[in-house]
Motif scaffolding. Structure first.
Motif, short mmCIF file in Angstrom:
data_model
loop_
_atom_site.label_atom_id
_atom_site.label_comp_id
_atom_site.label_asym_id
_atom_site.label_seq_id
_atom_site.Cartn_x
_atom_site.Cartn_y
_atom_site.Cartn_z
N SER A 152 0.83 -1.21 0.00
CA SER A 152 0.00 0.00 0.00
C SER A 152 0.86 1.26 0.00
CB SER A 152 -0.92 0.00 1.22
OG SER A 152 -1.79 -1.10 1.20
N GLY A 153 1.93 1.24 0.79
CA GLY A 153 2.83 2.39 0.83
C GLY A 153 3.49 2.64 -0.51
N ALA A 154 3.96 1.57 -1.14
CA ALA A 154 4.61 1.70 -2.45
C ALA A 154 3.63 2.22 -3.50
CB ALA A 154 5.18 0.35 -2.88
N ASN A 155 2.39 1.72 -3.47
CA ASN A 155 1.39 2.17 -4.44
C ASN A 155 1.02 3.63 -4.23
OD1 ASN A 155 1.21 -0.24 -5.81
ND2 ASN A 155 -0.46 -1.04 -4.59
N ALA A 156 0.91 4.04 -2.97
CA ALA A 156 0.58 5.44 -2.68
C ALA A 156 1.69 6.37 -3.18
CB ALA A 156 0.36 5.62 -1.18
N LEU A 157 2.93 5.99 -2.93
CA LEU A 157 4.07 6.81 -3.40
C LEU A 157 4.14 6.82 -4.92
CD1 LEU A 157 6.76 5.75 -0.77
CD2 LEU A 157 5.52 7.93 -0.90
N ASN A 158 3.84 5.68 -5.53
CA ASN A 158 3.83 5.61 -6.99
C ASN A 158 2.80 6.57 -7.58
OD1 ASN A 158 4.27 4.28 -9.70
ND2 ASN A 158 2.13 3.76 -9.36
N MET A 159 1.61 6.58 -7.01
CA MET A 159 0.56 7.45 -7.53
C MET A 159 0.86 8.92 -7.26
SD MET A 159 -3.04 5.36 -7.16
CE MET A 159 -2.72 4.37 -5.69
N TYR A 160 1.58 9.19 -6.17
CA TYR A 160 1.99 10.57 -5.91
C TYR A 160 3.01 11.04 -6.95
CZ TYR A 160 4.42 14.51 -3.78
OH TYR A 160 5.01 15.74 -3.57
N ILE A 161 4.02 10.21 -7.20
CA ILE A 161 5.10 10.59 -8.13
C ILE A 161 4.58 10.68 -9.56
CG2 ILE A 161 7.30 9.84 -9.10
CD1 ILE A 161 7.86 8.50 -6.36
N GLU A 162 3.67 9.80 -9.94
CA GLU A 162 3.21 9.74 -11.33
C GLU A 162 1.84 10.39 -11.55
OE1 GLU A 162 5.50 6.01 -13.25
OE2 GLU A 162 3.53 5.55 -12.42
N ARG A 163 1.46 11.28 -10.66
CA ARG A 163 0.12 11.86 -10.77
C ARG A 163 -0.07 12.67 -12.05
NH1 ARG A 163 3.20 14.59 -7.20
NH2 ARG A 163 3.18 16.89 -7.15
N ASP A 164 1.00 13.28 -12.56
CA ASP A 164 0.87 14.07 -13.79
C ASP A 164 0.73 13.18 -15.02
OD1 ASP A 164 1.00 16.50 -12.44
OD2 ASP A 164 3.19 16.54 -12.50
N SER A 165 1.58 12.15 -15.12
CA SER A 165 1.48 11.24 -16.26
C SER A 165 0.21 10.40 -16.20
CB SER A 165 2.70 10.33 -16.34
OG SER A 165 2.83 9.55 -15.17
N ASP A 166 -0.29 10.14 -14.99
CA ASP A 166 -1.54 9.38 -14.85
C ASP A 166 -2.72 10.11 -15.50
OD1 ASP A 166 -0.39 7.24 -13.61
OD2 ASP A 166 -1.05 7.75 -11.59
N ARG A 167 -2.65 11.44 -15.53
CA ARG A 167 -3.73 12.22 -16.15
C ARG A 167 -3.82 11.98 -17.66
NH1 ARG A 167 -1.51 16.38 -12.69
NH2 ARG A 167 -2.92 16.81 -10.95
N LEU A 168 -2.72 11.53 -18.24
CA LEU A 168 -2.65 11.39 -19.69
C LEU A 168 -3.05 10.01 -20.18
CD1 LEU A 168 0.76 13.24 -20.20
CD2 LEU A 168 -1.56 14.19 -20.37
N PRO A 192 -2.51 15.85 -3.03
CA PRO A 192 -1.25 15.13 -3.18
C PRO A 192 -0.44 15.03 -1.89
CG PRO A 192 -1.57 16.61 -5.04
CD PRO A 192 -2.65 16.91 -4.04
N ASP A 193 -0.49 16.06 -1.06
CA ASP A 193 0.25 16.03 0.20
C ASP A 193 -0.26 14.93 1.13
OD1 ASP A 193 1.80 18.15 -0.63
OD2 ASP A 193 0.55 19.67 0.36
N VAL A 194 -1.55 14.68 1.09
CA VAL A 194 -2.12 13.61 1.90
C VAL A 194 -1.63 12.25 1.40
CG1 VAL A 194 -4.27 12.47 2.61
CG2 VAL A 194 -4.17 14.98 2.46
N ALA A 195 -1.60 12.08 0.08
CA ALA A 195 -1.13 10.83 -0.50
C ALA A 195 0.33 10.59 -0.16
CB ALA A 195 -1.33 10.85 -2.01
N LEU A 196 1.15 11.64 -0.23
CA LEU A 196 2.57 11.51 0.11
C LEU A 196 2.75 11.13 1.57
CD1 LEU A 196 5.57 11.83 -0.51
CD2 LEU A 196 5.32 14.29 -0.04
N ALA A 197 2.02 11.80 2.45
CA ALA A 197 2.14 11.50 3.88
C ALA A 197 1.69 10.08 4.18
CB ALA A 197 1.31 12.51 4.69
N LEU A 198 0.61 9.65 3.55
CA LEU A 198 0.11 8.30 3.77
C LEU A 198 1.11 7.27 3.26
CD1 LEU A 198 -2.20 6.44 4.65
CD2 LEU A 198 -3.15 6.66 2.34
N GLY A 199 1.67 7.50 2.08
CA GLY A 199 2.65 6.57 1.52
C GLY A 199 3.88 6.44 2.41
N LEU A 200 4.38 7.55 2.90
CA LEU A 200 5.55 7.52 3.77
C LEU A 200 5.24 6.84 5.10
CD1 LEU A 200 6.94 11.13 3.14
CD2 LEU A 200 7.88 8.97 2.31
#
Length: 254
Positions: A18-34, A50-58
């Protein structure tokens, strides 16, 4: 092993994934839009800060490794740390630079069986490595099927997948080679005693189906519809393989 091992192992594995997936979606949020397949995720869709997703992932990542290390086995925690760190620091950045990121991701995606094995036995025996190899090889045709019918989306997002870099003809030959290697690897569990007669029949039948559908893609008329069928068959194969393994005789852990 009792629930004292299985409970923390399952919880820790869920936390690290779950942590890895949350960080992945935080980092790739711009490309995910495409990409249509990811545009509806919480971050690109604007449903989550995005800050919530980053905090949750960490937070999830920080909880997972110590839990697996101290409540399960040190080796299990080490494997989880390697997988988590490599996923975030290597695999995600490489997706924009080289199609070889597929193989880095396949290594990391094949680590979960090692987590479970090390949690029970405290070591990595031969059958664990065969499970790892089978999972690694399975991910190649599985992802290449997705990269075939989602080729335009990956290109638009700037991600270096094999269908964009090398073209579909090369990819279809890769699918056949890796599927054949995967089937052979899966059958090695039988001489190890981890898979019994039920598993042998299931692995052989499912493997033959997977290989046949993969090889069908070599014909000139194969297109996106074939790739979608291959993706579906890859999922059926994996579920069926592990169900057969679970109901068979377990000589190593029994």
């Amino acid at each position: 092993p009792s629930f004292e091992v299985y409970g923390p192992m399952l919880l820790g594995t869920a936390l690290v994934v779950s942590g890895a997936n949350a960080l992945n979606m935080y980092i790739e949020r711009d490309s995910d839009r495409l990409m249509r397949r990811t545009a509806s995720r919480p971050l690109p869709a604007g449903r989550l800060n995005p800050d919530v997703a980053l905090a949750l992932g960490l937070l999830l990542s920080a909880l997972s490794v110590p839990l697996l290390s101290f409540a399960v086995k040190p080796l299990t925690g080490l494997l989880a740390a390697v997988a988590l760190g490599s996923y975030v620091l290597a695999y995600i950045p490489l997706k924009r630079r080289t199609s070889l990121s597929l193989f880095v991701g396949a290594v990391l995606g094949a680590i979960p069986p090692l987590l479970g094995w090390s949690a029970v036995r405290g070591s990595l025996d031969g059958p664990a490595l065969v499970l790892f190899a089978t999972m690694f090889l399975w991910q190649v045709p599985h992802f290449l099927a997705i990269a075939t019918f989602r080729r335009a989306e990956y290109a638009r997002a700037g991600l270096k997948v094999s269908t964009v870099v090398y073209g579909e003809r090369t990819v279809r030959h890769q699918i056949v080679r890796y599927t054949a290697a995967m089937v052979l690897a899966s059958l090695l569990l039988v001489p190890y005693g981890l898979g019994g007669t039920t598993y042998l029949y299931a692995a052989s039948s499912l493997g033959a189906l997977f290989f046949f559908v993969g090889a069908w893609g070599l014909r000139a008329g194969a297109g996106e519809r074939w790739a979608k069928w291959l993706f579906l068959v890859s999922m059926v194969y994996l579920v069926g393989l592990f169900v057969a393994l679970g109901v068979g005789r377990d000589a190593w852990l029994g």
